[in-house]
Design a protein around this motif. Sequence first.
Motif: not given
Length: 266
Positions: A15-19, A250-255, A263-264
Amino acid sequence: MRIVSDLDWEKKLMDPIGERTLKPRKTGITMVIDKGMGLLAFEDFLNTASEYIDIIKLGFGTSPLYPKDVLEKKIGLAKKHQITITPGGTFMEVAVSQNCVNSYFKMIKSLGFNGVEVSDGTIDLSRQFRDDLIKYGTEEGFMVVTEHGKKRKGTKINFNELTHTVHSDIEKGASLVTIEGRESGVEVGIFDENGKCSTDDIVQIMNSVTDPDKILWEAPLKSQQILFINSLGPRANLGNISPEEVFALESIRRGLRSDTFHLAHK
């Protein structure tokens, strides 16, 4: 609580974005539209992707077309995976137009549905009748998701009406208010004939309501999903996602796709 992996991936790889958070989620909700998936495919789908799904809607009025045992098994499987499962809002509109709302609620409760959608995309509902349906649904123990907007091609969202609807529906007990986008995402609601919408419109809507986390955007197209997440972040609630697109979303959500990679790395 932040998402963790049972494969023990490094957190920043998963989860590169971390959210992203675990279920039950209050934001970043993904609603999937099921237009008639077979039982075995449905079970395999949930075994693979259930962690990324919060709501499943049996699209339109498809619910009464299933054999009863198949429908009950699908409902049971969804609930086993902590997913709210609801008939489509059009089916509720059929019940209203046929004057059999009580029978409708009795049947969906007996089958095990734990969610219900209240909409007027095809018919007209008075504010009082809409309030009564929301109240009855919550009193019967359903998660109530309402919808604003007409399904007619070319129909646009009126921002003042939308704001009033969101406030009123939430006050009466709705958990989420969906912005109409249909399963096509084209030439309806805030989308033009090419499925595009303005970031300014999104921001205007989010700024006009007191609880923007209660809004769920129907966004069946990849370009729309990317726009919402780039505009609102991974917490955007998105609906009418096809089953085969859950992992992609889900991949889009996490970067984990190039579309939101930045975003990350802000």
